[in-house]
Write a protein that holds these residues in place. Structure first.
Motif, PDB file in Angstrom:
ATOM      1  N   LEU A 199       8.717  59.949   3.511  1.00 59.86           N
ATOM      2  CA  LEU A 199       7.824  59.016   2.843  1.00 59.86           C
ATOM      3  C   LEU A 199       7.627  59.315   1.356  1.00 59.86           C
ATOM      4  N   ALA A 200       8.133  60.466   0.911  1.00 57.88           N
ATOM      5  CA  ALA A 200       8.040  60.877  -0.495  1.00 57.88           C
ATOM      6  C   ALA A 200       6.599  60.977  -0.981  1.00 57.88           C
ATOM      7  N   ILE A 201       5.716  61.468  -0.098  1.00 55.20           N
ATOM      8  CA  ILE A 201       4.335  61.710  -0.502  1.00 55.20           C
ATOM      9  C   ILE A 201       3.997  63.176  -0.223  1.00 55.20           C
ATOM     10  N   ASP A 202       3.166  63.749  -1.060  1.00 58.33           N
ATOM     11  CA  ASP A 202       2.748  65.131  -0.895  1.00 58.33           C
ATOM     12  C   ASP A 202       1.412  65.146  -0.174  1.00 58.33           C
ATOM     13  N   VAL A 203       1.463  65.427   1.108  1.00 55.77           N
ATOM     14  CA  VAL A 203       0.269  65.335   1.945  1.00 55.77           C
ATOM     15  C   VAL A 203      -0.569  66.606   1.865  1.00 55.77           C
ATOM     16  N   GLU A 204       0.072  67.771   1.762  1.00 53.89           N
ATOM     17  CA  GLU A 204      -0.608  69.069   1.787  1.00 53.89           C
ATOM     18  C   GLU A 204      -1.539  69.184   2.994  1.00 53.89           C
ATOM     19  N   SER A 205      -1.035  68.764   4.130  1.00 56.34           N
ATOM     20  CA  SER A 205      -1.850  68.742   5.345  1.00 56.34           C
ATOM     21  C   SER A 205      -2.027  70.118   5.964  1.00 56.34           C
ATOM     22  N   GLN A 206      -1.235  71.096   5.535  1.00 60.90           N
ATOM     23  CA  GLN A 206      -1.407  72.430   6.089  1.00 60.90           C
ATOM     24  C   GLN A 206      -2.642  73.120   5.502  1.00 60.90           C
ATOM     25  N   ARG A 207      -2.835  72.978   4.221  1.00 66.83           N
ATOM     26  CA  ARG A 207      -3.974  73.615   3.560  1.00 66.83           C
ATOM     27  C   ARG A 207      -5.239  72.756   3.674  1.00 66.83           C
ATOM     28  N   ASN A 208      -5.072  71.481   3.983  1.00 68.58           N
ATOM     29  CA  ASN A 208      -6.210  70.571   4.093  1.00 68.58           C
ATOM     30  C   ASN A 208      -6.181  69.878   5.453  1.00 68.58           C
ATOM     31  N   PRO A 209      -6.718  70.528   6.491  1.00 65.30           N
ATOM     32  CA  PRO A 209      -6.687  69.922   7.833  1.00 65.30           C
ATOM     33  C   PRO A 209      -7.546  68.669   7.961  1.00 65.30           C
ATOM     34  N   ASP A 210      -8.376  68.388   6.939  1.00 70.04           N
ATOM     35  CA  ASP A 210      -9.208  67.187   6.968  1.00 70.04           C
ATOM     36  C   ASP A 210      -8.588  66.031   6.190  1.00 70.04           C
ATOM     37  N   HIS A 211      -7.318  66.166   5.833  1.00 71.12           N
ATOM     38  CA  HIS A 211      -6.637  65.100   5.083  1.00 71.12           C
ATOM     39  C   HIS A 211      -6.676  63.813   5.923  1.00 71.12           C
ATOM     40  N   PRO A 212      -7.000  62.670   5.302  1.00 64.68           N
ATOM     41  CA  PRO A 212      -7.138  61.413   6.061  1.00 64.68           C
ATOM     42  C   PRO A 212      -5.880  61.026   6.847  1.00 64.68           C
ATOM     43  N   LEU A 213      -4.707  61.266   6.272  1.00 66.09           N
ATOM     44  CA  LEU A 213      -3.473  60.903   6.994  1.00 66.09           C
ATOM     45  C   LEU A 213      -3.312  61.752   8.231  1.00 66.09           C
TER      46      LEU A 213
END
Length: 157
Positions: free
Chosen positions: A136-150
């Motif tokens: 998707l070419a987006i930087d989610v950073e979901s590992q460091r931010n478990p509350d990320h909306p995605l």
């Protein structure tokens, strides 16, 4: 589980005798009932829904990559193959490595602080981060931010 109580072995056997194609198993410590009869799924999902609320219903349609056969497999393969060419995989390799290094840093931090590690949540974040960056070419950073909306929207109950 039915309602708020677990099924006994006798009840599970009775269900499998009456409804056919009902299987009981454990996912870790959580008891699960697998129903493959479409009529029973319809009954549980629609008519008796109030007795089975807050339960996980997953419909398996045999459309995953491992179960495809013949012409359907060829069609899906011809669509997916260009995405996984050697050149594209080489481009994705650094992104995947970066995400794995973040995972390892998080694990090291938890070990140093003597904190428990939520391996399932960590893997979920890693997976979303790799898919987000590569597909998707987006930087989610979901590992460091478990509350990320995605990440929150991707979770299933």
């Amino acid at each position: 589980m039915v309602g708020k109580r677990s099924l006994t072995n006798m009840e599970a056997r009775l269900l499998s005798f009456i409804w056919h194609f009902v299987y009981r198993l454990y996912t870790g410590r959580v008891p699960c009932i697998i129903v493959t009869n479409p009529e029973v799924i319809k009954y549980v999902g629609i008519r008796a829904f109030e007795k089975f609320r807050n339960r996980s219903f997953r419909l398996i349609l045999n459309k995953d990559l491992l179960s495809l056969r013949d012409d359907h497999w060829r069609s899906v393969r011809s669509t997916l193959s260009p995405s996984f060419s050697q050149a594209k995989m080489k481009l994705m390799l650094q992104t995947i490595n970066d995400a794995v290094f973040v995972t390892l840093e998080i694990i090291e931090d938890h070990v140093k602080q003597n904190k428990p590690i939520d391996v399932y949540g960590l893997n979920r974040g890693l997976t979303l981060e790799v898919i987000g960056k590569c597909a998707l070419a987006i930087d989610v950073e979901s590992q460091r931010n478990p509350d990320h909306p995605l990440l929150q929207n991707c979770k299933t109950n």
